[in-house]
Design an enzyme around this catalytic site. Structure first.
Site, PDB file in Angstrom:
ATOM      1  N   HIS A 120      -1.686  -1.849  -8.118  1.00  0.00           N
ATOM      2  CA  HIS A 120      -1.541  -0.498  -7.590  1.00  0.00           C
ATOM      3  C   HIS A 120      -0.157  -0.224  -7.029  1.00  0.00           C
ATOM      4  O   HIS A 120       0.511  -1.098  -6.481  1.00  0.00           O
ATOM      5  CB  HIS A 120      -2.593  -0.260  -6.490  1.00  0.00           C
ATOM      6  N   ASP A 121       0.294   1.008  -7.213  1.00  0.00           N
ATOM      7  CA  ASP A 121       1.534   1.528  -6.624  1.00  0.00           C
ATOM      8  C   ASP A 121       2.797   0.898  -7.188  1.00  0.00           C
ATOM      9  O   ASP A 121       3.879   1.070  -6.618  1.00  0.00           O
ATOM     10  CB  ASP A 121       1.525   1.379  -5.095  1.00  0.00           C
ATOM     11  N   GLY A 138       0.899  -5.475  -5.647  1.00  0.00           N
ATOM     12  CA  GLY A 138       1.054  -4.069  -5.316  1.00  0.00           C
ATOM     13  C   GLY A 138       2.453  -3.694  -4.858  1.00  0.00           C
ATOM     14  O   GLY A 138       3.170  -4.489  -4.256  1.00  0.00           O
TER      15      GLY A 138
END
Length: 265
Positions: A120-121, A138
């Site tokens: 994520h991100d 992340g």
């Protein structure tokens, strides 16, 4: 639209008429898929995911799955993928959390090989190669034309500079500056040299490569010069070289710290 009858397509999804969806693939959620993209057999595209044009999503890949974050509560975050990417078998790329921009971003012309993971991100630029089983935690950022060898693992919030080449099985716990070759475990990371072969293949001229080699010598092979003084020296003496100044700015903007050890240390 060439969609196999065994594929499962969410009615909320928006697919260009030229998209190919192979047997048993699943598109689950309000995904948007651009022209000439191919979703291979058994692949899954889910959530608020946008795929640009001419991408290939390999079999059993999971694209746009929810983030592996214990604080995620189902917020409508996104994964946005550009054009002309090869995303191979069993790759997982997760949409974002709400802790940053709310978007996991993948650029254009990237090759993400089998079993890789992008958490994520993350923000991945263009023309990047991730060899098999390379893993990004992340909030990792990867600059254009970087090359990550097989089984490379990158700690969360690290940055990989553009044109960096990271040897297989390396563990990355600090920022890796642009234009260099590096390898090693997390506690033994070492920078070898400027990535001359990669820069030549990318069309960089000899004079620029020569200036980068001199900058490398000042930053990494001159123990008598403190880092802050080396950065000032490069700013003043090589102000006309955009690539050297890019390297200087990379050091200034680092939050985790930049790898400084070399193979000679």
């Amino acid at each position: 639209m060439p969609i196999h009858p065994t594929a499962v397509i969410d009615p909320r999804a928006e697919l260009d008429s030229s998209v190919i969806v192979e047997p048993y693939a699943v598109i689950d959620g309000p995904a948007r898929i651009g022209a000439e993209t191919r979703i291979c057999a058994h692949a899954v595209v889910s959530g608020h995911t946008t795929l640009g044009a001419r991408n290939t999503i390999g079999s059993f890949a999971i694209i746009g799955g929810p983030p592996q974050d214990i604080h995620y509560q189902g917020e409508p975050t996104e994964l946005i993928v550009g054009d002309d990417n090869q995303i191979r078998e069993y790759v997982s790329i997760h949409r974002a959390t709400v802790k940053a921009s709310g978007k996991t971003l993948i650029g254009n012309h990237n090759m993400i090989m089998a079993y890789c993971h992008v958490a994520h991100d993350c923000v991945i630029a263009d023309h990047i190669i991730m060899a098999n089983v390379a893993t990004l935690a992340g909030h990792v950022e990867v600059g254009s034309h970087a090359n990550l060898g097989g089984l490379v693992a990158v700690h969360q919030f690290c940055r990989i500079g553009e044109y960096a080449y990271i040897g297989g099985m390396s563990g990355i716990g600090l920022d890796v500056p642009p234009y260099v070759i590096m390898e090693g475990t997390r506690n033994q990371m070492r920078i070898a040299s400027i990535n001359k072969i990669g820069l030549r293949r990318a069309g960089m001229d000899r004079e620029t490569i020569k200036q980068l080699e001199e900058a490398f010598r000042i930053l990494f092979r001159s123990p008598e010069i403190l880092l802050k003084d080396a950065l000032v020296k490069l700013t003043e003496e090589m102000s006309d070289c955009a690539e050297v100044q890019n390297m200087v700015q990379f050091f200034h903007s680092s939050k985790r710290g930049v790898v400084k050890r070399t193979l000679d240390d």
